[in-house]
Write an enzyme that holds these catalytic residues in place. Structure first.
Site, PDB file in Angstrom:
ATOM      1  N   GLU A   1       0.829  -1.208   0.000  1.00 45.42           N
ATOM      2  CA  GLU A   1       0.000   0.000   0.000  1.00 45.42           C
ATOM      3  C   GLU A   1       0.866   1.262   0.000  1.00 45.42           C
ATOM      4  OE1 GLU A   1      -3.401   0.521  -0.206  1.00 45.42           O
ATOM      5  OE2 GLU A   1      -3.337  -1.579  -0.818  1.00 45.42           O
TER       6      GLU A   1
ATOM      7  N   CYS B   1     -12.495   1.841 -14.595  1.00 40.95           N
ATOM      8  CA  CYS B   1     -12.868   3.245 -14.373  1.00 40.95           C
ATOM      9  C   CYS B   1     -11.608   4.101 -14.323  1.00 40.95           C
ATOM     10  CB  CYS B   1     -13.672   3.376 -13.079  1.00 40.95           C
ATOM     11  SG  CYS B   1     -14.541   4.959 -12.900  1.00 40.95           S
TER      12      CYS B   1
ATOM     13  N   CYS C   1     -16.560   1.875 -19.832  1.00 45.49           N
ATOM     14  CA  CYS C   1     -17.907   1.870 -19.246  1.00 45.49           C
ATOM     15  C   CYS C   1     -18.757   0.704 -19.770  1.00 45.49           C
ATOM     16  CB  CYS C   1     -18.608   3.189 -19.529  1.00 45.49           C
ATOM     17  SG  CYS C   1     -17.767   4.632 -18.835  1.00 45.49           S
TER      18      CYS C   1
ATOM     19  N   CYS D   1     -18.245  -2.186 -17.469  1.00 49.76           N
ATOM     20  CA  CYS D   1     -18.223  -1.903 -16.031  1.00 49.76           C
ATOM     21  C   CYS D   1     -19.463  -2.506 -15.371  1.00 49.76           C
ATOM     22  CB  CYS D   1     -18.189  -0.398 -15.798  1.00 49.76           C
ATOM     23  SG  CYS D   1     -18.300   0.058 -14.044  1.00 49.76           S
TER      24      CYS D   1
ATOM     25  N   CYS E   1     -24.446   4.438 -12.898  1.00 47.74           N
ATOM     26  CA  CYS E   1     -23.423   5.489 -12.736  1.00 47.74           C
ATOM     27  C   CYS E   1     -24.014   6.845 -13.132  1.00 47.74           C
ATOM     28  CB  CYS E   1     -22.203   5.171 -13.596  1.00 47.74           C
ATOM     29  SG  CYS E   1     -20.913   6.445 -13.531  1.00 47.74           S
TER      30      CYS E   1
END
Length: 355
Positions: free
Chosen positions: A37, A191, A198, A201, A207
């Protein structure tokens, strides 16, 4: 869309299409998640993979990282940039090692450690510990800002607060690690900032940015400021044994704790510095100027290559300045542009000697 439906669509997509073979997705534990991370902050996955593999091979546990010298940690970080991350990794490792190697189990306690913010803490606890904790890294901000048509720059406190509320609402109590991975994956692979996919997705039908035709406008950009340009002159100073003078930079600030070459605001300051130390130069040349861009300014630098005529007879200040043999510089933590500069010069220099 109710949170349960959102989660169901996301899990279905992740189970079939999500990435599950990244190095930090194997042998999952708080240490490996934490390292990944921190590396992934401001850095793309494709760039992190090789660094992560080398880093955990050398420092497989938090104890091994804590007991290592900072120089070696920085050397393994060299090229990733944002070196405060590496210094904070080392500091936090020492704190956790003093706690028998056990990471804190709350967001508040994790966030109190150097270099760990709320989102990183949430990722560690959800992925490695199974806790239901929201995250809000760059990818998740983009997904949620578009899904709910949240306008404004996510770095603004008001906008960030709104996105945190949405993230909290959608975070499930089961399969929290998969959910966190799926959200980051969705932003990284579908995204995306430009040319989002899209059509494939899993949540595109609901959305709001897509419905309103404002996908390209969200999330809102950071308010633009003129990026200043700083000019410096770097001195590549070689002695009669072909050793180069390197200085350890202060522990904080740009390139903090790394080894670099002496730097000056102008050529006159460079010459004065040499005179003050009785460095008589018998050969020197200005190398082509280059630019290195940071997040908040551009650095234009001109390297000067110089060779000493006289033997070294002055005492260096503590351990801040050291003459290094060319073969030794690869073992040091060096800023990426300085490393490239030295490698370029010494490779050429060695080739000339072999001709």
């Amino acid at each position: 869309m109710p949170p349960e439906q959102f989660q169901q669509k996301l899990f279905s997509w992740f189970d079939n299409h999500g990435r599950k073979d990244l190095p930090w997705q194997r042998d999952i534990n708080p240490y490996r998640v934490w390292v990944s991370e921190i590396m992934l902050q401001q850095t793309q996955v494709v760039s992190v993979i090789a660094y992560f593999n080398r880093f955990v091979a050398r420092f497989p546990t938090v104890q091994s990282l804590a007991s290592a010298e900072l120089d070696e940690v920085l050397q393994h970080w060299s090229g990733l940039g944002y070196y405060a991350r590496a210094r904070n990794l080392h500091k936090t490792a020492q704190i956790v090692a003093d706690n028998a190697g056990i990471f804190p189990q709350t967001v508040a306690e994790l966030s109190a450690l150097p270099g760990i913010g709320r989102s990183t803490a949430g990722a560690i606890l959800s992925i490695a510990c199974g806790q239901s904790q929201p995250i809000l890294d760059g990818n998740v901000k983009r997904v949620l800002a578009r899904f709910h048509a949240v306008h404004g720059w996510p770095g603004d406190n008001k906008v960030a607060g709104q996105l945190w509320q949405i993230s909290q609402r959608y975070t499930p109590t089961q399969r929290t690690g998969d959910y966190t991975q799926a959200m980051m994956d969705l932003g990284a692979t579908l995204c995306t900032r430009s040319k989002p996919l899209c059509d494939i997705c899993p949540i595109a039908d609901s959305c709001q940015a897509r419905q309103m035709g404002v996908i390209k406008q969200l999330p809102g950009p950071k308010p633009r400021k003129d990026v200043p340009v700083k000019q410096l002159y770097f001195l590549l100073l070689l002695d009669k044994e072909n050793r180069i003078l390197l200085e350890r930079r202060p522990p904080t600030g740009i390139w903090g704790g790394l080894w670099s070459v002496p730097e000056f605001a102008d050529p006159q300051a460079l010459q004065d510095w040499c005179l003050q130390r009785n460095y008589r130069i018998h050969a020197s040349q200005a190398l082509p100027g280059q630019r290195h861009s940071f997040s908040h300014y551009h650095l234009d630098y001109t390297p000067f290559l110089a060779k000493l005529e006289n033997p070294i007879n002055n005492v260096m200040e503590g351990e801040r300045a050291v003459w290094y043999k060319t073969a030794e510089i690869t073992t040091l933590g060096l800023p990426a542009p300085i490393k490239r500069l030295l490698q370029q010069h010494f490779t050429e220099d060695q080739n000339d000697e072999n001709d």
